[in-house]
Design a protein around this motif. Structure first.
Motif, PDB file in Angstrom:
ATOM      1  N   ASN A 279       0.832  -1.208   0.000  1.00 11.03           N
ATOM      2  CA  ASN A 279       0.000   0.000   0.000  1.00 11.03           C
ATOM      3  C   ASN A 279       0.861   1.250   0.000  1.00 11.03           C
ATOM      4  N   TRP A 280       1.931   1.225   0.801  1.00  8.56           N
ATOM      5  CA  TRP A 280       2.844   2.375   0.843  1.00  8.56           C
ATOM      6  C   TRP A 280       3.514   2.582  -0.520  1.00  8.56           C
ATOM      7  N   ARG A 283       1.003   4.135  -2.944  1.00  8.47           N
ATOM      8  CA  ARG A 283       0.796   5.571  -2.690  1.00  8.47           C
ATOM      9  C   ARG A 283       2.009   6.376  -3.115  1.00  8.47           C
TER      10      ARG A 283
END
Length: 302
Positions: A279-280, A283
């Motif tokens: 997820n990081w 993003r």
């Protein structure tokens, strides 16, 4: 009456309990209530999440996971259903510390100072050793944990607690992750394995900054201590290992197949370390593309 119908006469039980026979048979023909049907469906979802977590999740975590999956329900209802079904999280036991200091080696200062935060992977790694009992004797496990995601990025196991053991765990982390030119802080206790000349040389060769816990303060390395507690609570204490090899297989399965990739971690929003890093990365990639697009637009405008 229904439970004991094979042992006693239904007519006699109805008479003793003051229930009419017609009322009993009407109850048997009556379909389950809407609430009972909803409870049955919810209990099936609870069992699924409980099994996915290898029976390690309690009602608060199961409640959060179900809500994130779009299943609306109250925490007290989950507690009631889990209690009625005999579902609960595996229990904890205590353990002792293993490493010993070497008075001839000067420890590094405590640069981390219990600031257990990182903004990206490969900024802070934590290291420690624990032990596992087998019928053949102790098996020692050394790990390297990335503070950002609680990902176990390196590990090693051996029958002896040596400098080579912790070096293997660190080398695995370096091989898997690399440093990507990011300043990295390595934090451990003051055990002789970590203050040894060979281990410190390996850290210096990779330009890794060194931090060490205060004397006898387990809280200075709390995240990795927490991992060991989770590992033993959820896996080790529910098994008896006949051999070190059996324990190694069990620990490999838990770390690589479950903890890193599947286990819902409360400090990560109830997702796994691998999912948290993914997820990081997504993003960060979106942000990079947006900045590149803006730069391109500004150059065209100029």
């Amino acid at each position: 009456i229904h439970t004991l119908r094979q042992e006693h006469s239904i007519g006699l039980m109805c008479e003793v309990l003051g229930v009419s026979r017609s009322g009993y048979y009407a109850w048997r023909r009556r379909p389950p209530s809407r609430r009972s049907q909803e409870d049955a469906r919810l209990l099936a979802e609870i069992r699924t999440v409980h099994q996915e977590g290898r029976e390690t999740y309690g009602s608060p975590k199961i409640h959060r996971i179900l809500r994130r999956r779009g299943i609306r329900c109250g925490h007290k209802r989950i507690v009631r259903l889990m209690r009625s079904a005999g579902l609960h999280a595996k229990r904890t036991r205590c353990y002792k510390r293993t490493t010993r200091t070497d008075p001839s080696r000067k420890p590094a200062p405590n640069l981390l100072n219990q600031r257990f935060e990182a903004e990206a992977p490969n900024q802070v790694w934590l290291a420690d050793i624990t032990y596992i009992a087998t019928d053949e004797g102790w098996l020692y496990l050394a790990v390297t944990l990335d503070l950002f995601s609680r990902h176990i990025v390196g590990w090693a196991m051996d029958a002896r607690m040596t400098q080579e053991l912790v070096e293997k765990a660190l080398r695995m982390a370096l091989q898997r992750r690399g440093l990507d030119a990011v300043p990295l802080l390595h934090h451990s206790d003051r055990g002789s394995q970590y203050t040894s000349a060979g281990y410190q040389t390996l850290l210096r060769d990779h330009k890794i900054q060194v931090s060490m816990s205060g004397v006898g303060n387990c809280y200075d390395n709390a995240p990795v201590e927490s991992f060991f507690s989770i590992l033993k609570t959820e896996e080790v204490y529910h098994r008896r290992y006949a051999s070190r090899q059996e324990a190694k297989s069990s620990l490999f399965d838990y770390i690589e197949r479950f903890y890193n990739r599947k286990r819902a971690h409360s400090s990560l929003g109830d997702i796994s370390p691998v999912a948290f890093e993914a997820n990081w990365a997504a993003r960060n990639s979106d942000s990079t593309r947006a900045r590149d697009s803006l730069r391109s637009s500004l150059r065209v405008a100029a």
